[in-house]
Design a protein around this motif. Structure first.
Motif, PDB file in Angstrom:
ATOM      1  N   GLY A  94     -17.258  -9.082  -8.270  1.00 22.28           N
ATOM      2  CA  GLY A  94     -16.400  -7.930  -8.072  1.00 22.28           C
ATOM      3  C   GLY A  94     -16.234  -7.636  -6.598  1.00 22.28           C
ATOM      4  N   PRO A  95     -15.606  -6.501  -6.252  1.00 21.54           N
ATOM      5  CA  PRO A  95     -15.294  -6.188  -4.853  1.00 21.54           C
ATOM      6  C   PRO A  95     -16.488  -5.685  -4.055  1.00 21.54           C
ATOM      7  CG  PRO A  95     -14.570  -4.392  -6.242  1.00 21.54           C
ATOM      8  CD  PRO A  95     -15.073  -5.463  -7.172  1.00 21.54           C
ATOM      9  N   GLY A  96     -17.426  -6.577  -3.767  1.00 24.20           N
ATOM     10  CA  GLY A  96     -18.604  -6.195  -3.001  1.00 24.20           C
ATOM     11  C   GLY A  96     -19.344  -7.424  -2.525  1.00 24.20           C
ATOM     12  N   ALA A 109     -14.467  -2.369   1.634  1.00 23.91           N
ATOM     13  CA  ALA A 109     -13.730  -1.214   2.144  1.00 23.91           C
ATOM     14  C   ALA A 109     -12.374  -1.049   1.475  1.00 23.91           C
ATOM     15  CB  ALA A 109     -13.557  -1.336   3.659  1.00 23.91           C
ATOM     16  N   ASP A 110     -11.821  -2.138   0.920  1.00 18.87           N
ATOM     17  CA  ASP A 110     -10.514  -2.062   0.272  1.00 18.87           C
ATOM     18  C   ASP A 110     -10.614  -2.150  -1.247  1.00 18.87           C
ATOM     19  OD1 ASP A 110     -11.330  -4.666   0.106  1.00 18.87           O
ATOM     20  OD2 ASP A 110      -9.458  -5.548   0.852  1.00 18.87           O
ATOM     21  N   ALA A 111     -11.797  -1.851  -1.811  1.00 13.46           N
ATOM     22  CA  ALA A 111     -11.983  -1.903  -3.262  1.00 13.46           C
ATOM     23  C   ALA A 111     -11.064  -0.908  -3.951  1.00 13.46           C
ATOM     24  CB  ALA A 111     -13.436  -1.625  -3.622  1.00 13.46           C
ATOM     25  N   GLY A 112     -10.440  -1.322  -5.024  1.00 13.46           N
ATOM     26  CA  GLY A 112      -9.494  -0.463  -5.731  1.00 13.46           C
ATOM     27  C   GLY A 112     -10.165   0.564  -6.624  1.00 13.46           C
ATOM     28  N   ILE A 132     -21.481  -1.051 -11.114  1.00 16.56           N
ATOM     29  CA  ILE A 132     -21.190  -0.027 -10.124  1.00 16.56           C
ATOM     30  C   ILE A 132     -19.680   0.196 -10.162  1.00 16.56           C
ATOM     31  CG2 ILE A 132     -21.257   0.605  -7.682  1.00 16.56           C
ATOM     32  CD1 ILE A 132     -23.591  -1.411  -7.389  1.00 16.56           C
ATOM     33  N   LEU A 133     -19.247   1.445 -10.311  1.00 13.96           N
ATOM     34  CA  LEU A 133     -17.825   1.755 -10.421  1.00 13.96           C
ATOM     35  C   LEU A 133     -17.301   2.337  -9.111  1.00 13.96           C
ATOM     36  CD1 LEU A 133     -17.852   3.362 -13.981  1.00 13.96           C
ATOM     37  CD2 LEU A 133     -17.299   1.000 -13.369  1.00 13.96           C
ATOM     38  N   VAL A 134     -16.104   1.951  -8.738  1.00 13.51           N
ATOM     39  CA  VAL A 134     -15.479   2.408  -7.493  1.00 13.51           C
ATOM     40  C   VAL A 134     -14.460   3.500  -7.805  1.00 13.51           C
ATOM     41  CG1 VAL A 134     -14.142   1.718  -5.468  1.00 13.51           C
ATOM     42  CG2 VAL A 134     -15.759   0.102  -6.511  1.00 13.51           C
ATOM     43  N   PHE A 135     -14.480   4.577  -7.017  1.00 15.71           N
ATOM     44  CA  PHE A 135     -13.469   5.613  -7.197  1.00 15.71           C
ATOM     45  C   PHE A 135     -12.916   6.051  -5.851  1.00 15.71           C
ATOM     46  CE2 PHE A 135     -16.864   8.386  -5.963  1.00 15.71           C
ATOM     47  CZ  PHE A 135     -16.289   9.595  -5.569  1.00 15.71           C
TER      48      PHE A 135
END
Length: 243
Positions: A94-96, A109-112, A132-135
């Motif tokens: 995922g974005p990390g 830094a650009d995770a949706g 882990i969820l991004v908001f």
């Protein structure tokens, strides 16, 4: 040690007689090393249960960092800390990215908004995983954990846990116990109008409208009790929700 353990310290008073002064003895490097070494066991403490990073998936903004802490869950809601050195072989998708220490997750830094980072690792021969969820706070202001203060709900039952996740899921609980929740499902929030769409639960009120206008500030949320319904016993509270 349990997660909620208390520490009690005692004080000893010195004797009144002052002994003759003696030159301090410097400990050897070998004795220091021996005293610092603490045996670490990575064996499961019980013959039942399993490992987890957390109960609820954490919601974090882009660019955040999160240090992974493994826990052993012997039963729902009861978690014992596991030595950090026991966590090995961590992989993420995922974005990390994973920090050099092998257990710090750095969110891109650009995770949706709503993106998920999947974490997997091992403690001994046992697997451990989590999400882990991004908001994005500016577009997802509801995300987080809300509650109604007990003192503002005399004669009624406060909602003690209302969780909005970044991936469009929610759960509502009047009286949390271990991992119990009253009901859960999807939600949408547009222009001050909140729509709850339950798809499961232990108690889903039949008297709830599930749709209505709400008033949202940064740390307060006003929802009509008719929208989320009444608990299995008693009446729901109309107090303002707080984070």
């Amino acid at each position: 040690m349990k997660k909620s353990a208390y520490l009690i310290a005692g004080l000893m008073l010195a004797a009144c007689t002052t002994p003759p002064a003696e030159a301090p003895v410097e400990p050897s490097s070998a004795s220091i090393a021996a005293s610092d070494e603490q045996p670490v066991s990575c064996e499961a403490p019980y013959g039942y249960g399993g490992y987890a990073f957390w109960i609820e998936a954490p919601a974090v903004p882009p660019g955040a960092t999160l240090v992974l802490q493994p826990w052993y869950m012997s039963q729902p809601g009861v978690m014992d800390p596991v030595p950090a050195s026991c966590l090995e072989g961590v992989e993420i998708s995922g974005p990390g990215s994973l920090g050099e220490d092998g257990r710090t997750v750095v969110v891109d830094a650009d995770a949706g908004a709503g993106a998920a980072i999947h974490v997997r690792g091992k403690v001994g021969d046992a697997g451990i995983s989590g999400r882990i969820l991004v908001f994005h706070e500016e577009t997802q202001p509801l995300v987080g954990v809300w509650h109604q203060p007990e003192e503002a709900c005399a004669g009624t039952t406060p909602v003690r846990e209302l969780i909005f996740d970044p991936d469009g899921r929610f759960s509502l609980t009047w009286t949390p116990f271990e991992v119990y929740k009253d009901y859960w499902g999807g939600y949408t929030f547009n222009d001050g109008r909140l729509a709850l769409k339950p798809d499961g639960g232990n108690h889903t009120p039949t008297d709830a409208s599930f749709v209505g206008d709400v008033q949202l500030d940064s740390d307060t949320l006003v929802i009509s009790p008719e929208q989320f319904g009444n608990p299995s016993s008693g009446l729901s509270c109309s107090a303002t929700f707080q984070r």
